[in-house]
Design an enzyme around this catalytic site. Structure first.
Site, mmCIF file in Angstrom:
data_model
loop_
_atom_site.group_PDB
_atom_site.id
_atom_site.type_symbol
_atom_site.label_atom_id
_atom_site.label_comp_id
_atom_site.label_asym_id
_atom_site.label_seq_id
_atom_site.Cartn_x
_atom_site.Cartn_y
_atom_site.Cartn_z
ATOM 1 N N ARG A 178 -1.893 3.125 13.604
ATOM 2 C CA ARG A 178 -1.399 4.367 12.990
ATOM 3 C C ARG A 178 -0.222 4.926 13.767
ATOM 4 N NH1 ARG A 178 -7.326 6.124 10.738
ATOM 5 N NH2 ARG A 178 -7.393 4.299 9.381
ATOM 6 N N ARG A 230 -10.630 7.431 5.259
ATOM 7 C CA ARG A 230 -10.497 6.536 4.106
ATOM 8 C C ARG A 230 -11.846 5.970 3.657
ATOM 9 N NH1 ARG A 230 -5.427 4.740 7.100
ATOM 10 N NH2 ARG A 230 -3.795 5.910 6.040
ATOM 11 N N CYS A 245 -3.916 6.232 0.682
ATOM 12 C CA CYS A 245 -3.433 4.971 0.119
ATOM 13 C C CYS A 245 -3.098 5.033 -1.365
ATOM 14 C CB CYS A 245 -4.448 3.870 0.410
ATOM 15 S SG CYS A 245 -4.668 3.592 2.187
ATOM 16 N N LYS A 266 -12.003 -4.866 3.460
ATOM 17 C CA LYS A 266 -11.351 -4.060 4.495
ATOM 18 C C LYS A 266 -12.269 -2.886 4.810
ATOM 19 C CE LYS A 266 -7.085 -1.533 5.508
ATOM 20 N NZ LYS A 266 -5.767 -1.143 4.965
ATOM 21 N N LYS A 275 -10.929 -7.599 7.288
ATOM 22 C CA LYS A 275 -10.259 -6.760 8.283
ATOM 23 C C LYS A 275 -11.190 -5.624 8.692
ATOM 24 C CE LYS A 275 -6.068 -4.012 8.968
ATOM 25 N NZ LYS A 275 -4.863 -3.437 8.398
ATOM 26 N N CYS A 288 0.866 -1.183 0.000
ATOM 27 C CA CYS A 288 0.000 0.000 0.000
ATOM 28 C C CYS A 288 0.901 1.232 0.000
ATOM 29 C CB CYS A 288 -0.945 0.015 1.192
ATOM 30 S SG CYS A 288 -2.339 1.156 0.913
HETATM 31 ZN ZN LIG Z 1 -3.122 2.043 2.843
#
Ligand SMILES: [Zn+2]
Length: 341
Positions: free
Chosen positions: A220, A232, A127, A210, A263, A117
């Site tokens: 993070r 995101r 990303c 995800k 996830k 990523c």
């Molecule tokens: Zn990412």
């Protein structure tokens, strides 16, 4: 009262093991490892007790510690020495993951999976490269009310970058490639890139479903990957959606994903179960940093028995249908499983 049926008969001590439906083994686990090009020494991750960011020079030693517990696979995350809008260090031949992968695969027997990523490599923390509309004249990012928040990451430009990253990881010796960015078409792009360069044998484990989850918080800290603005939600999945997960995962399967991941794990066991029933592929689940941190925090307060809840968590994930479990508990639980046998 009809008590012909007494399920308690099979809960007695010597028969429990015979009728147990699920068991955990160290070989089920994948241990995440953070390699940090900005440090010369191991740095503990405060929000994830027992985990560290290690310099490239310590990456082999770190993986050897994992192997000693019986866990055979690691997932590598990299923190690069510098970041830029495009995330160019992500595919550098001398990049942090590439360098660590070369060392680990040549000096240990670990099965090395690399996270693919851009969020740890871009200076804005998203990303992939941002769409042109969001950049200033000089290429810098300017975010303001005029930005259309739907136009964050440029999906198709990101696919080219993912192809390059995956190939660079395979060239460094990665055993498996794991794209985590939730870009449309990412598995196809990476499969094509790997096949083009002669890496037909390298499997892809896709972070297929995800979710845009608040349980990623502690990670993070670990990987320096928080987005500088926004979140995101325009590429990761809405936690409200289960049917969408089937559609999303099916696309990855059609594009050639070898392993399908969900996830986070515990808040999404229904999705793990749905995938188990719907697909014949191996299913992976990522027991994320927040799931780990909350059990540690509660046990520090004396509210939970850490060893017991860690084991129960992983057992539940496997019972729901996961074959592979990515977890920060990998080493601790594997060690205790080995002690028991
Ligand atoms: Zn990412």
């Amino acid at each position: 009262m009809d008590l012909t049926h007494r399920p308690r008969r099979l809960r007695q001590d010597r028969v429990r093991g015979l009728v147990s439906e699920t068991s955990l083994e160290p070989a089920d686990f994948i241990a995440p490892v953070f390699v940090d090009a900005t440090t010369d020494e191991r740095r503990p991750i405060e929000t994830m007790p027992g985990h560290e960011r290690v310099p490239i020079d310590e990456s082999v030693a770190r993986v050897e510690e994992v192997l000693e517990t019986g866990v055979e696979a690691v997932m590598l995350f990299g923190i690069p020495e510098s970041k830029d809008p495009e995330g160019t260090r992500a595919w550098a031949d001398d990049g942090v993951v590439q360098e660590a992968t070369r060392r680990i695969t040549s000096e240990t027997d670990a099965y090395v999976i690399t996270d693919v990523c851009l969020c740890e490599y871009t200076d804005h923390g998203h990303c992939g490269p941002l769409e042109a509309e969001l950049r200033g004249e000089d290429g810098s990012h300017e975010h303001g009310p005029e930005c259309d928040p739907i136009r964050t990451v440029d999906n198709d430009a990101t696919l080219e970058a993912l192809d390059r990253i995956a190939v660079s990881h395979a060239e460094a010796g990665a055993d498996m490639i794991a794209p985590s960015g939730m870009m449309d078409g990412m598995v196809a792009a990476i499969r094509a890139g790997l096949d083009r360069e002669g890496f037909e044998h390298v499997p892809i484990m896709s972070y297929a479903a995800k979710y845009e989850s608040a349980f990623y918080g502690p990670f993070r800290d670990a990987a320096d990957g928080a987005p500088a603005f926004g979140d995101r939600r325009h590429y990761q999945m809405d936690p409200a959606n289960a049917r969408e997960a089937m559609r999303e995962v099916r696309l990855d399967a059609e594009q050639g994903a070898d392993v399908l991941m969900v996830k986070p794990a515990l808040p999404y066991l229904d999705i793990v179960g749905d995938l188990r029933r719907e697909f014949d592929h191996p299913i992976a689940a990522y027991n994320v940093s927040g799931e780990y941190a909350m059990l540690h925090a509660a046990s520090e307060k004396g509210w939970l028995d850490l060893e017991a809840v860690a084991h129960e968590s992983l057992l539940s994930i496997k019972r729901a249908g996961a074959d592979l479990i990515l977890t920060y508990f990998a080493e601790d639980v594997a060690e205790r499983l080995s002690d028991r046998s």
